[in-house]
Design an enzyme around this catalytic site. Structure first.
Site, PDB file in Angstrom:
ATOM      1  N   VAL A 252      23.998 -20.946  -7.075  1.00  0.00           N
ATOM      2  CA  VAL A 252      25.192 -20.367  -7.677  1.00  0.00           C
ATOM      3  C   VAL A 252      25.676 -21.324  -8.755  1.00  0.00           C
ATOM      4  O   VAL A 252      25.749 -22.536  -8.530  1.00  0.00           O
ATOM      5  CB  VAL A 252      26.302 -20.143  -6.636  1.00  0.00           C
ATOM      6  CG1 VAL A 252      27.542 -19.539  -7.297  1.00  0.00           C
ATOM      7  CG2 VAL A 252      25.810 -19.243  -5.509  1.00  0.00           C
ATOM      8  N   CYS A 253      25.952 -20.784  -9.935  1.00  0.00           N
ATOM      9  CA  CYS A 253      26.502 -21.584 -11.022  1.00  0.00           C
ATOM     10  C   CYS A 253      25.588 -22.779 -11.331  1.00  0.00           C
ATOM     11  O   CYS A 253      24.386 -22.625 -11.435  1.00  0.00           O
ATOM     12  CB  CYS A 253      27.923 -22.006 -10.655  1.00  0.00           C
ATOM     13  SG  CYS A 253      28.944 -22.586 -12.019  1.00  0.00           S
ATOM     14  N   THR A 254      26.146 -23.981 -11.408  1.00  0.00           N
ATOM     15  CA  THR A 254      25.349 -25.147 -11.780  1.00  0.00           C
ATOM     16  C   THR A 254      24.510 -25.688 -10.638  1.00  0.00           C
ATOM     17  O   THR A 254      23.863 -26.733 -10.782  1.00  0.00           O
ATOM     18  CB  THR A 254      26.255 -26.266 -12.338  1.00  0.00           C
ATOM     19  OG1 THR A 254      27.287 -26.555 -11.394  1.00  0.00           O
ATOM     20  CG2 THR A 254      26.869 -25.862 -13.667  1.00  0.00           C
TER      21      THR A 254
ATOM     22  N   THR B   5      22.294 -19.973 -15.310  1.00  0.00           N
ATOM     23  CA  THR B   5      23.377 -20.763 -14.744  1.00  0.00           C
ATOM     24  C   THR B   5      24.648 -20.406 -15.497  1.00  0.00           C
ATOM     25  O   THR B   5      24.658 -19.478 -16.314  1.00  0.00           O
ATOM     26  CB  THR B   5      23.059 -22.279 -14.824  1.00  0.00           C
ATOM     27  OG1 THR B   5      24.080 -23.009 -14.121  1.00  0.00           O
ATOM     28  CG2 THR B   5      23.011 -22.767 -16.267  1.00  0.00           C
TER      29      THR B   5
END
Length: 319
Positions: free
Chosen positions: A104-106, A124
């Site tokens: 998730v995300c970074t 990302t």
């Protein structure tokens, strides 16, 4: 379906919503069908972690003690910029053993640092796509989608897109009805396909510096059914077609044609999601002219015809 362990990796500086958003989805699925998921959280040494919003989270166990999970989920956050010593090594060793590897995300930055994204397509948070591509050239970074599936590996964009990805995984495991029930409970729509852009056309493109070009951007958004050829738009900006096209791309980061395509697609999608208007009416209102032209645009960009898109992503009234 046999019970599947979903392991959330915790570390100092983790983004709390990257953890709790997907966790609520899997927990909701377990409530719908008991025995489906076993949800665990673990930090490297089993100690509590401090999130980027200063929330303290107490994990269930240490990463050194966990059994191999079915789904290994790595969230993002400020802690990915300088991860704890040993975390990347743990991911490098255990990541390949998970049947499903999710970020998730970074969190994608941690997976990439462990070599788990080499040769794969990934995404990302939009603000870190350039960094991911620059630091890890073996990764095919796609900055547009809210999540990307590449075999057993799934990566999502910023923060709330982790909920979209988790819903897609639950739908894959348990079917649409269960995923839709969870989405209703969380008061989110089960309607965002993975290849939906992280930003709308207006946000994906930069705002032009010069007022005539900004006015053209507003005009396109407000009149998707108008004549939006380069020549017509250039006349509105009182520029030659060639000068307009060059200036528009220079100041917004995309050609006028691509901007118009995005605006029209978004307008059509909103009408499909939020109204009961017919396909022919929507195609005219969105500037496509014919249902066939709109169908080609949807299939090319979203991988689904308008009727299928509406069936899958229009919210179903509760009750």
């Amino acid at each position: 379906m046999a019970q599947r362990t979903v392991l959330f990796v915790l570390f100092d500086g983790v983004q709390s919503l990257d953890v709790t958003g997907p966790l609520e989805v899997f927990a909701g699925a377990e409530k719908h069908r008991a025995g489906t998921y076993r949800i665990r959280t673990a930090s490297l040494d089993g100690a509590p972690v401090r999130t980027s919003s200063h929330l303290t989270v107490v994990p269930d166990e240490s990463l050194t003690d966990v059994s191999e999970p079915h789904t290994l989920l790595v969230p993002g956050g400020e802690g990915t910029r300088g991860p704890q010593p040993g975390l990347t090594d743990w991911l490098r060793e255990h990541g390949p053993r998970a049947e499903r590897l999710v970020s998730v995300c970074t969190g994608a930055i941690l997976l990439a640092a462990a070599g788990l994204l080499d040769g794969r397509r990934a995404t990302t948070h939009w603000a870190y796509c350039d960094k991911l591509a620059r630091d890890h050239p073996a990764v095919e970074v796609d900055p547009d989608p809210i999540f990307v599936r590449d075999g057993r590996v799934a990566t999502s964009a910023g923060v709330t897109s982790g909920i979209d990805l988790a819903l897609a995984l639950v739908e894959e495991d348990l079917g649409r009805d269960v995923a839709l029930g969870i989405a209703r409970h969380l008061v989110v729509f089960l309607r965002r396909p993975g290849n939906q852009a992280q930003f709308s056309a207006q946000l994906a493109a930069q705002t032009a510096q010069r007022e005539p070009l900004r006015e053209v951007q507003r005009w396109i958004t407000e009149h998707p059914d108008a004549d939006l050829t380069v020549e017509t738009l250039a006349a509105r900006a009182s520029l030659s077609a060639r000068h307009f096209a060059r200036a528009f791309q220079s100041e917004t980061g995309m050609t006028p044609g691509r901007y118009v395509d995005r605006v029209r697609l978004e307008h059509a999608r909103r009408l499909l999601e939020d109204t009961s208007d017919g396909i022919e009416e929507i195609s005219r209102a969105s500037g496509y002219g014919t249902p066939e032209a709109m169908r080609r645009a949807f299939v090319k960009t979203l991988g689904a015809a308008p009727t299928e898109y509406r069936r899958r992503f229009r919210p179903v009234p509760a009750g």
